[in-house]
Scaffold this motif. Structure first.
Motif, PDB file in Angstrom:
ATOM      1  N   ILE A 174      34.101  46.282  44.069  1.00 47.99           N
ATOM      2  CA  ILE A 174      34.302  46.947  42.780  1.00 47.99           C
ATOM      3  C   ILE A 174      33.492  46.207  41.714  1.00 47.99           C
ATOM      4  CG2 ILE A 174      36.029  47.695  41.074  1.00 47.99           C
ATOM      5  CD1 ILE A 174      38.183  47.258  43.193  1.00 47.99           C
ATOM      6  N   GLU A 175      32.753  46.951  40.946  1.00 46.83           N
ATOM      7  CA  GLU A 175      32.020  46.306  39.843  1.00 46.83           C
ATOM      8  C   GLU A 175      32.989  45.820  38.767  1.00 46.83           C
ATOM      9  OE1 GLU A 175      27.755  48.696  40.153  1.00 46.83           O
ATOM     10  OE2 GLU A 175      29.161  49.220  38.564  1.00 46.83           O
ATOM     11  N   PHE A 176      32.633  44.682  38.210  1.00 46.00           N
ATOM     12  CA  PHE A 176      33.445  44.055  37.150  1.00 46.00           C
ATOM     13  C   PHE A 176      33.403  44.941  35.892  1.00 46.00           C
ATOM     14  CE2 PHE A 176      33.414  40.048  34.204  1.00 46.00           C
ATOM     15  CZ  PHE A 176      34.755  40.263  33.883  1.00 46.00           C
ATOM     16  N   MET A 177      34.581  45.323  35.417  1.00 44.84           N
ATOM     17  CA  MET A 177      34.658  46.214  34.241  1.00 44.84           C
ATOM     18  C   MET A 177      35.145  45.446  33.004  1.00 44.84           C
ATOM     19  SD  MET A 177      36.415  49.600  35.866  1.00 44.84           S
ATOM     20  CE  MET A 177      37.503  48.861  37.056  1.00 44.84           C
ATOM     21  N   PRO A 178      34.826  45.936  31.834  1.00 47.53           N
ATOM     22  CA  PRO A 178      35.256  45.249  30.604  1.00 47.53           C
ATOM     23  C   PRO A 178      36.744  45.460  30.327  1.00 47.53           C
ATOM     24  CG  PRO A 178      33.946  47.200  30.070  1.00 47.53           C
ATOM     25  CD  PRO A 178      33.926  47.070  31.554  1.00 47.53           C
ATOM     26  N   ALA A 184      37.441  43.941  46.573  1.00 43.54           N
ATOM     27  CA  ALA A 184      36.860  42.687  46.092  1.00 43.54           C
ATOM     28  C   ALA A 184      36.045  42.969  44.830  1.00 43.54           C
ATOM     29  CB  ALA A 184      35.953  42.087  47.161  1.00 43.54           C
ATOM     30  N   VAL A 185      36.371  42.274  43.758  1.00 44.76           N
ATOM     31  CA  VAL A 185      35.603  42.438  42.523  1.00 44.76           C
ATOM     32  C   VAL A 185      34.330  41.594  42.640  1.00 44.76           C
ATOM     33  CG1 VAL A 185      35.619  42.129  40.014  1.00 44.76           C
ATOM     34  CG2 VAL A 185      37.709  42.821  41.190  1.00 44.76           C
ATOM     35  N   SER A 186      33.207  42.184  42.229  1.00 44.94           N
ATOM     36  CA  SER A 186      31.929  41.455  42.317  1.00 44.94           C
ATOM     37  C   SER A 186      31.534  40.969  40.927  1.00 44.94           C
ATOM     38  CB  SER A 186      30.823  42.393  42.809  1.00 44.94           C
ATOM     39  OG  SER A 186      31.167  42.930  44.050  1.00 44.94           O
ATOM     40  N   VAL A 235      44.642  45.874  49.563  1.00 43.61           N
ATOM     41  CA  VAL A 235      44.912  44.469  49.257  1.00 43.61           C
ATOM     42  C   VAL A 235      43.691  43.898  48.552  1.00 43.61           C
ATOM     43  CG1 VAL A 235      45.453  42.209  50.248  1.00 43.61           C
ATOM     44  CG2 VAL A 235      46.423  44.287  51.272  1.00 43.61           C
ATOM     45  N   SER A 236      43.937  43.256  47.427  1.00 44.96           N
ATOM     46  CA  SER A 236      42.824  42.686  46.665  1.00 44.96           C
ATOM     47  C   SER A 236      42.527  41.286  47.173  1.00 44.96           C
ATOM     48  CB  SER A 236      43.170  42.629  45.173  1.00 44.96           C
ATOM     49  OG  SER A 236      43.491  43.920  44.737  1.00 44.96           O
ATOM     50  N   LEU A 237      41.278  41.047  47.499  1.00 42.39           N
ATOM     51  CA  LEU A 237      40.877  39.724  47.998  1.00 42.39           C
ATOM     52  C   LEU A 237      39.404  39.539  47.654  1.00 42.39           C
ATOM     53  CD1 LEU A 237      41.477  37.174  49.659  1.00 42.39           C
ATOM     54  CD2 LEU A 237      40.952  38.473  51.723  1.00 42.39           C
ATOM     55  N   THR A 257      40.901  35.767  36.383  1.00 42.62           N
ATOM     56  CA  THR A 257      40.116  35.673  35.141  1.00 42.62           C
ATOM     57  C   THR A 257      39.675  37.047  34.644  1.00 42.62           C
ATOM     58  OG1 THR A 257      38.212  35.348  36.548  1.00 42.62           O
ATOM     59  CG2 THR A 257      39.148  33.373  35.548  1.00 42.62           C
ATOM     60  N   TYR A 258      39.363  37.948  35.585  1.00 45.87           N
ATOM     61  CA  TYR A 258      38.818  39.243  35.190  1.00 45.87           C
ATOM     62  C   TYR A 258      39.887  40.252  34.770  1.00 45.87           C
ATOM     63  CZ  TYR A 258      39.962  39.969  40.137  1.00 45.87           C
ATOM     64  OH  TYR A 258      40.598  40.008  41.338  1.00 45.87           O
ATOM     65  N   CYS A 259      41.151  39.828  34.807  1.00 47.72           N
ATOM     66  CA  CYS A 259      42.247  40.789  34.641  1.00 47.72           C
ATOM     67  C   CYS A 259      43.209  40.427  33.516  1.00 47.72           C
ATOM     68  CB  CYS A 259      43.003  40.871  35.964  1.00 47.72           C
ATOM     69  SG  CYS A 259      44.278  42.121  36.042  1.00 47.72           S
ATOM     70  N   ALA A 315      44.335  44.983  28.512  1.00 45.21           N
ATOM     71  CA  ALA A 315      43.571  44.480  29.662  1.00 45.21           C
ATOM     72  C   ALA A 315      44.095  45.160  30.926  1.00 45.21           C
ATOM     73  CB  ALA A 315      43.723  42.967  29.761  1.00 45.21           C
ATOM     74  N   MET A 316      43.397  44.921  32.044  1.00 42.60           N
ATOM     75  CA  MET A 316      43.714  45.630  33.282  1.00 42.60           C
ATOM     76  C   MET A 316      45.184  45.464  33.705  1.00 42.60           C
ATOM     77  SD  MET A 316      42.399  47.599  35.540  1.00 42.60           S
ATOM     78  CE  MET A 316      41.027  47.629  36.676  1.00 42.60           C
ATOM     79  N   TYR A 317      45.720  44.239  33.627  1.00 38.76           N
ATOM     80  CA  TYR A 317      47.091  44.022  34.124  1.00 38.76           C
ATOM     81  C   TYR A 317      48.114  44.823  33.317  1.00 38.76           C
ATOM     82  CZ  TYR A 317      48.324  41.068  30.116  1.00 38.76           C
ATOM     83  OH  TYR A 317      48.601  40.626  28.849  1.00 38.76           O
ATOM     84  N   LEU A 361      49.802  51.778  47.746  1.00 36.02           N
ATOM     85  CA  LEU A 361      50.150  50.637  46.891  1.00 36.02           C
ATOM     86  C   LEU A 361      49.004  49.631  46.905  1.00 36.02           C
ATOM     87  CD1 LEU A 361      53.545  48.936  46.592  1.00 36.02           C
ATOM     88  CD2 LEU A 361      51.658  47.506  47.345  1.00 36.02           C
ATOM     89  N   THR A 362      48.731  49.082  45.736  1.00 35.34           N
ATOM     90  CA  THR A 362      47.704  48.050  45.615  1.00 35.34           C
ATOM     91  C   THR A 362      48.389  46.725  45.312  1.00 35.34           C
ATOM     92  OG1 THR A 362      46.119  49.632  44.760  1.00 35.34           O
ATOM     93  CG2 THR A 362      45.657  47.341  44.328  1.00 35.34           C
ATOM     94  N   THR A 363      48.065  45.719  46.088  1.00 36.23           N
ATOM     95  CA  THR A 363      48.740  44.421  45.938  1.00 36.23           C
ATOM     96  C   THR A 363      47.745  43.279  46.106  1.00 36.23           C
ATOM     97  OG1 THR A 363      50.375  42.938  46.941  1.00 36.23           O
ATOM     98  CG2 THR A 363      49.379  44.569  48.405  1.00 36.23           C
ATOM     99  N   ASN A 364      48.103  42.140  45.537  1.00 31.86           N
ATOM    100  CA  ASN A 364      47.266  40.961  45.798  1.00 31.86           C
ATOM    101  C   ASN A 364      47.659  40.301  47.109  1.00 31.86           C
ATOM    102  OD1 ASN A 364      49.551  39.341  45.281  1.00 31.86           O
ATOM    103  ND2 ASN A 364      48.981  39.027  43.136  1.00 31.86           N
ATOM    104  N   ILE A 367      50.957  53.031  43.615  1.00 35.49           N
ATOM    105  CA  ILE A 367      51.802  52.083  42.883  1.00 35.49           C
ATOM    106  C   ILE A 367      50.982  50.825  42.651  1.00 35.49           C
ATOM    107  CG2 ILE A 367      53.921  50.724  42.976  1.00 35.49           C
ATOM    108  CD1 ILE A 367      55.010  52.820  44.946  1.00 35.49           C
ATOM    109  N   THR A 368      50.992  50.366  41.393  1.00 38.67           N
ATOM    110  CA  THR A 368      50.161  49.215  41.081  1.00 38.67           C
ATOM    111  C   THR A 368      50.839  48.369  40.016  1.00 38.67           C
ATOM    112  OG1 THR A 368      47.930  48.569  40.414  1.00 38.67           O
ATOM    113  CG2 THR A 368      48.737  50.633  39.495  1.00 38.67           C
ATOM    114  N   GLY A 369      50.075  47.462  39.394  1.00 38.84           N
ATOM    115  CA  GLY A 369      50.652  46.599  38.369  1.00 38.84           C
ATOM    116  C   GLY A 369      49.552  46.025  37.491  1.00 38.84           C
ATOM    117  N   GLY A 370      49.755  44.896  36.955  1.00 40.93           N
ATOM    118  CA  GLY A 370      50.457  43.699  37.392  1.00 40.93           C
ATOM    119  C   GLY A 370      50.489  43.641  38.912  1.00 40.93           C
ATOM    120  N   GLU A 371      51.409  42.867  39.422  1.00 38.36           N
ATOM    121  CA  GLU A 371      51.567  42.797  40.883  1.00 38.36           C
ATOM    122  C   GLU A 371      52.850  43.544  41.256  1.00 38.36           C
ATOM    123  OE1 GLU A 371      50.038  42.190  43.610  1.00 38.36           O
ATOM    124  OE2 GLU A 371      51.915  42.542  44.684  1.00 38.36           O
ATOM    125  N   PRO A 372      52.722  44.701  41.903  1.00 38.96           N
ATOM    126  CA  PRO A 372      53.915  45.514  42.154  1.00 38.96           C
ATOM    127  C   PRO A 372      54.968  44.817  43.008  1.00 38.96           C
ATOM    128  CG  PRO A 372      51.988  46.418  43.295  1.00 38.96           C
ATOM    129  CD  PRO A 372      51.499  45.356  42.376  1.00 38.96           C
TER     130      PRO A 372
END
Ligand code: SAM
Length: 522
Positions: free
Chosen positions: A366-370, A338-340, A297-299, A206-208, A516-518, A273-276, A244-249
């Motif tokens: 990580i604080e939620f960003m606009p 983890a996004v807060s 890893v994002s969780l 939702t935040y991305c 947006a972020m993605y 690399l950042t991945t979900n 390396i990032t994305g989207g989901e790399p």
């Protein structure tokens, strides 16, 4: 290992080259410190009439050129000498390159010392030495169209290949350790490039991104060959780490092959690399073999229900399997992001911390960003790092700040007091360690723009100098219309040069970026 929060002294670190106007107020501010009784700003400005070598020629245009690593190295040496010789408390030098209009500042020196005598003497000493020793040449174009190259004190043309005073050839071995040259108008040195390889993702957080997301046609995305070419040019300009990032790399095919090529670029010291994590179980071993140094890893949640509410897809079990596979593949120092979000993630803070402590993962909130896809962000939804920290401290006991070597990174990291703090610090430095810490990236409540060293390349080939940038520099166009590596380098420098002082969230001037972020790459 020190265990208290400190600020790196700002002014004492700068001896820089820039390609745009020098912010002298900011430079002066950068040397101010409690130990200084006097701060001196010395500026050298370009003249419209040059006497002496060119005998009263009217100058129409002025261009400064340098072999940048060598010029930067000499500037740094002079700055260090001035600090020692004159007992300065801080000293910063900026020299401008490229075209400089008549009357503008081409070089600025800021010194601070306990007494004004030393501050003045050092600035004067530096100005003389810079003129004589720093290999920066000036091309003056006269009103009659004549162009003349002059080294400030000698009149020697750079093509002669010999520095007039030092006898050092600009390509000599002395610049075998190039200095970073991606320096913006505020003196920030850029060494980190985030490369997005796709805007596609197998989650819909939702935040991305929006639920009804439309992705870019594949032909608009840079090929791996194009990405590697840009990365090579960026490395030549001082980029040292790539994420390396994305989207989901991991949804893009053969990312491990890209990793292998990026790791092999001279000058690149770390590729991460950042991945979900959803596809990590299948790919962890390949990524490790390709030479990937670090994994994030994002969780956001350990409860299946909340995971699904946030991600709008299932997959928690696959993320956990991916993390286990990453450990088994030999990745050390795995970070969990983890996004807060207020009203949503509070209940996950302690379970996530417990899980990461047990597994030896370093947790980052990580604080939620606009930058959400549906533009529904509000500041009321920002659960601050401070609040999360308080919750953790109430549950696990005191958190002890950990001082990190890389001052440019945005997180403020802590060790749990009941853990081995030295191990956490070693872990953050990339060494294997058992103890996991916790960090906070607080871009909304504690912006770190003043030490930001990041640049971004979007999947569709646009350079950005900030997550919140509203301007982009089109590298894809340069790549696909026969542009040279110099053209790419120029574009990247332009991008750096126009970086704003701060993102401005919370100020009336803040403008949300169109992407947006993605679409940017987090
Ligand atoms: N798909 C990968 C992943 O999930 O890590 C890489 C891309 S994702 C955009 C990178 C990071 O950005 C993730 O940690 C994600 O949580 C974070 N992120 C995305 N949107 C955000 C937002 N609006 N505020 C704060 N962090 C955000």
């Amino acid at each position: 290992m020190a265990t208290s929060e400190t600020n790196t002294p700002r002014g004492s670190t700068a001896a820089l080259l820039v390609w745009g106007p020098i912010d002298t107020a900011r430079l002066l501010e950068s040397v101010a410190n409690d130990a200084a009784g006097a701060n001196v700003l010395f500026t050298g400005t370009t003249r419209g009439v040059t006497a002496g070598v060119l005998t009263n020629q009217i100058t129409k245009r002025l261009v400064y050129e340098a072999h940048e690593p060598l010029a930067c190295a000499v500037l740094t040496r002079l700055r260090d000498e001035a600090m020692a010789k004159h007992g300065l408390t801080a000293c910063a030098i900026i020299h401008r390159l490229g075209e400089v209009a008549v009357g503008e500042t081409s070089v600025a020196i800021a010194t601070s010392a306990p007494h004004r005598r030393e501050a003045f003497a050092a600035a004067e000493w530096l100005m003389e030495r810079i003129k004589r020793e720093v290999p920066i040449w000036k091309c003056e174009e006269g009103a009659n169209g004549d162009r003349t190259w002059v080294h400030p004190d000698s009149g020697v043309h750079p093509d002669s290949g010999v520095h007039p005073d030092s006898g050092v050839h600009p390509d000599s071995e002395s610049c075998s350790t190039p200095r970073p040259v991606l320096v913006d108008g505020f003196g920030r040195v850029h060494t980190d490039l985030r490369i997005s390889v796709t805007d596609r993702c197998n989650l819909r957080c939702t935040y991305c991104m929006p639920l009804d997301v439309v992705f870019k046609p594949r032909k608009e995305l840079l090929s791996y060959e194009e990405i590697v070419r840009v990365a090579r040019v960026a490395a030549g300009l001082g980029i040292r780490s790539i994420r390396i990032t994305g989207g989901e790399p991991l949804v893009r095919r053969e990312v491990a092959e890209l990793v292998r090529q990026l790791v092999g670029i001279p000058g690149i010291e770390e590729v991460s690399l950042t991945t979900n994590g959803l596809l990590l179980e299948e790919q962890a071993a390949d990524l490790r073999h390709a030479g990937l140094h670090r994994l994030n890893v994002s969780l956001d949640a350990l409860s299946e229900d909340l995971f699904e509410r946030i991600a709008r897809r299932q997959g928690l079990d696959r993320v956990l399997a991916g993390l286990a596979a990453a450990k088994a593949a030999g990745f050390q120092s795995i970070r969990i992001n983890a996004v807060s979000i207020r009203g949503l993630t509070e209940g996950e803070i302690v379970p996530l911390a417990r899980f990461c402590r047990r597994e030896g993962f370093h947790l980052r909130f990580i604080e939620f960003m606009p930058l959400d896809g549906e533009s529904s962000w509000s500041d009321g939804q920002v659960l601050s790092g401070r609040e999360v920290r308080d919750i953790l401290a109430r549950h696990f006991g005191p958190l002890v700040p950990v001082v990190r070597a890389d001052a440019g990174q945005p997180a403020i990291d802590y060790a749990y007091a009941d853990h081995d703090i030295a191990s956490v610090a070693a872990d953050l430095g990339g060494q294997p360690a058992q103890a996991a810490g916790v960090g906070f990236i607080d871009p909304v409540t504690q912006p770190f723009c003043d030490r930001c060293d990041r640049l971004r390349l979007t999947a569709d080939g646009q350079f950005r100098n900030c997550l919140f940038s509203t301007t982009e520099w089109d590298a894809r166009q340069v790549l696909r219309t026969g542009g040279s590596d110099d053209d790419i380098a120029r574009l990247l420098r332009d991008c750096v040069q126009l970086k704003r002082a701060a993102h401005g969230i919370g100020t009336p001037a803040f403008e949300r970026p169109a992407r947006a972020m993605y679409q940017i790459g987090g």
